[in-house]
Enzyme design. Structure first.
Site, short mmCIF file in Angstrom:
data_model
loop_
_atom_site.label_atom_id
_atom_site.label_comp_id
_atom_site.label_asym_id
_atom_site.label_seq_id
_atom_site.Cartn_x
_atom_site.Cartn_y
_atom_site.Cartn_z
N HIS A 121 -6.04 7.64 11.96
CA HIS A 121 -5.76 6.11 11.79
C HIS A 121 -4.14 5.96 11.47
CE1 HIS A 121 -10.25 4.67 11.39
NE2 HIS A 121 -9.78 5.14 12.58
N ASN A 171 -7.85 8.16 6.53
CA ASN A 171 -6.88 7.57 5.79
C ASN A 171 -5.46 7.63 6.08
OD1 ASN A 171 -9.38 7.29 4.25
ND2 ASN A 171 -9.07 9.17 2.93
N ARG A 178 0.78 -1.37 -0.01
CA ARG A 178 -0.01 0.03 0.06
C ARG A 178 0.82 1.23 0.01
NH1 ARG A 178 -4.25 -0.41 4.59
NH2 ARG A 178 -4.81 1.49 3.64
N ASP A 216 -3.23 7.49 3.59
CA ASP A 216 -2.35 8.11 2.60
C ASP A 216 -1.99 9.51 2.66
OD1 ASP A 216 -4.33 9.77 1.62
OD2 ASP A 216 -5.51 8.09 1.04
P1 OAD Z 1 -15.10 2.05 3.41
O1 OAD Z 1 -14.39 1.19 2.40
O2 OAD Z 1 -15.79 1.43 4.46
O3 OAD Z 1 -16.22 3.32 2.96
C1 OAD Z 1 -15.96 4.03 1.81
C2 OAD Z 1 -17.12 4.77 1.31
O4 OAD Z 1 -16.86 5.72 0.34
C3 OAD Z 1 -18.49 3.98 0.79
O5 OAD Z 1 -19.37 4.43 1.60
C4 OAD Z 1 -18.52 4.13 -0.47
O6 OAD Z 1 -19.65 4.47 -1.20
C5 OAD Z 1 -17.75 5.68 -0.65
N1 OAD Z 1 -17.20 6.09 -1.95
C6 OAD Z 1 -16.56 5.36 -2.70
N2 OAD Z 1 -16.27 6.14 -3.89
C7 OAD Z 1 -16.51 7.21 -3.63
C8 OAD Z 1 -16.33 8.71 -4.42
N3 OAD Z 1 -15.66 8.73 -5.47
N4 OAD Z 1 -17.14 9.76 -3.83
C9 OAD Z 1 -17.37 9.57 -2.64
N5 OAD Z 1 -17.70 8.50 -1.93
C10 OAD Z 1 -17.11 7.54 -2.15
O7 OAD Z 1 -13.92 3.17 4.07
P2 OAD Z 1 -13.82 4.08 5.45
O8 OAD Z 1 -15.17 4.37 5.87
O9 OAD Z 1 -12.94 5.12 5.19
O10 OAD Z 1 -9.49 1.42 9.24
O11 OAD Z 1 -13.23 3.09 6.40
C11 OAD Z 1 -13.09 3.03 7.71
C12 OAD Z 1 -11.95 2.45 8.20
O12 OAD Z 1 -11.89 0.91 8.06
C13 OAD Z 1 -10.54 2.73 7.58
O13 OAD Z 1 -9.95 3.83 8.05
C14 OAD Z 1 -9.96 1.40 7.98
C15 OAD Z 1 -10.83 0.44 7.70
O14 OAD Z 1 -10.83 -0.76 8.11
C16 OAD Z 1 -8.61 0.63 9.72
O15 OAD Z 1 -7.87 0.03 8.97
C17 OAD Z 1 -8.27 0.79 11.12
#
Ligand code: OAD
Length: 238
Positions: free
Chosen positions: A109, A92, A59, A94
Site C-alpha cells: 500500500h 502499512n 500521519r 509506516d
Molecule cells: P484494521 O484497522 O482494519 O485492522 C487491524 C486489526 O489489528 C484488527 O483486527 C485488530 O483487532 C488487530 N489488532 C489491534 N491491535 C492489535 C495488536 N496489538 N496485536 C495484534 N492485532 C491487533 O487495519 P488493516 O487490516 O491493516 O488501506 O487495514 C487494511 C487496510 O485498510 C489498510 O492498509 C488501509 C486501510 O484502509 C488503505 O488505506 C489503502
C-alpha cells in the site's frame, strides 16, 4: 539439497498499534474519525488536495515519535536468524519494519516517507510535509506531488511478485489485519491453495479467520517473540 521452508508474513495496522499508531477499524480507528472517501481515493485528492495532503502530513509527522515494538523486532530477528526465506508483505505505510531491521519488506500500500509525482511517475524518498505547491525534484512539475500511498480504487504494488511468493511459500502468517481489504484479505486462500500452512496472529478473530489452519489470538507484541522462539528452536513444525 532440500530448501528450507519459506515463510511469507502479511502485516496490517494491528502490528503497529502497540507502537502508538492508530489502526483503521477499531473503536478509535482512523476510519471511525475520518471518512475514507474524503482522504483515501484519487477522487478525494482531485477535489480537495490540501485536505488530503494534511491528512497524510499528520500521519507522516507522527513517525519519528514512534518506535518499532516487540512484534516488529521479533520479525526482524526471524528474518536474520531463520535458515530460509522470510518475506514481509505489509499493508502499512509506516517504516517500523525497516527500523526494526527487516530488509525483505514489500509495501503493497505504499509508504508515507515517499512522494509520487503524478506528472512523471517518479517515486522518491520524502520526509516532511507535502503541499499543493510542492515541486517534483525529478521533473520540476509544481503541484503534482502526492504521498506514495495506494488509495482505494488503485492497484496495490508488486502484485505479481506477491502472488509468486504466496504460491511458493510453505508457511503464511497474517498478523494484525482485520481482513476487510482486498486483495490482501484473500492472500490466505492463495497460500493455502499452494499448499502452505496458514496461521493468523491477531488481537481477535479476523473476518477471514475460518480460512486459516491455525490461529493465535492476543497482542502481537506478546505473541510474536514467543512464536519466533518456537520457530528458531525447531519446536514449531509446519
Ligand atoms: P484494521 O484497522 O482494519 O485492522 C487491524 C486489526 O489489528 C484488527 O483486527 C485488530 O483487532 C488487530 N489488532 C489491534 N491491535 C492489535 C495488536 N496489538 N496485536 C495484534 N492485532 C491487533 O487495519 P488493516 O487490516 O491493516 O488501506 O487495514 C487494511 C487496510 O485498510 C489498510 O492498509 C488501509 C486501510 O484502509 C488503505 O488505506 C489503502
Amino acid at each position: 539439497m532440500a530448501r528450507s521452508p519459506s515463510i511469507v508474513i502479511l502485516t496490517g495496522a494491528g502490528i503497529s498499534a502497540e507502537s502508538g499508531l492508530h489502526t483503521f477499524r477499531d473503536k478509535n480507528g482512523i476510519w471511525n474519525r475520518v471518512r475514507l472517501e474524503d482522504v483515501a481515493t484519487p477522487e478525494a485528492f482531485a477535489a480537495h488536495p490540501a485536505r488530503v495532503q494534511k491528512f497524510y502530513n499528520k500521519r507522516r509527522a507522527m513517525l519519528p515519535s514512534v518506535q518499532p515494538n516487540a512484534a516488529h523486532h521479533a520479525l526482524a530477528r526471524l528474518e536474520k536468524t531463520y535458515d530460509g526465506l522470510v518475506t514481509i508483505i505489509t499493508q502499512n505505510v509506516d517504516d517500523l519494519h525497516e527500523r526494526a531491521g527487516s530488509d525483505s519488506v514489500i509495501h503493497m500500500h505504499g509508504e508515507l516517507n515517499k512522494s509520487l509525482c503524478a506528472a512523471c511517475g517518479t517515486s522518491i524518498p520524502h520526509k516532511g510535509d507535502l503541499s499543493i505547491d510542492s515541486e517534483c525534484g525529478h521533473c520540476g512539475a509544481i503541484g503534482r506531488l502526492r504521498p506514495d500511498v495506494v488509495w482505494f480504487g488503485e492497484m496495490p504494488y508488486q502484485m505479481d511478485r506477491i502472488y509468486e511468493l504466496l504460491r511458493d511459500c510453505d508457511l503464511f502468517i497474517s498478523i494484525g489485519t482485520s481482513g476487510n481489504v482486498y486483495p490482501a484479505a484473500q492472500f490466505v486462500q492463495e497460500a493455502s491453495h499452494g499448499g502452505a500452512h496458514t496461521l493468523e496472529i491477531n488481537l481477535e478473530p479476523s473476518l477471514g479467520v475460518s480460512d486459516f489452519a491455525e490461529t493465535r489470538h492476543g497482542k502481537a507484541g506478546a505473541l510474536l517473540p514467543l512464536f519466533v522462539d518456537e520457530v528458531l528452536t525447531g519446536q514449531y513444525r509446519f
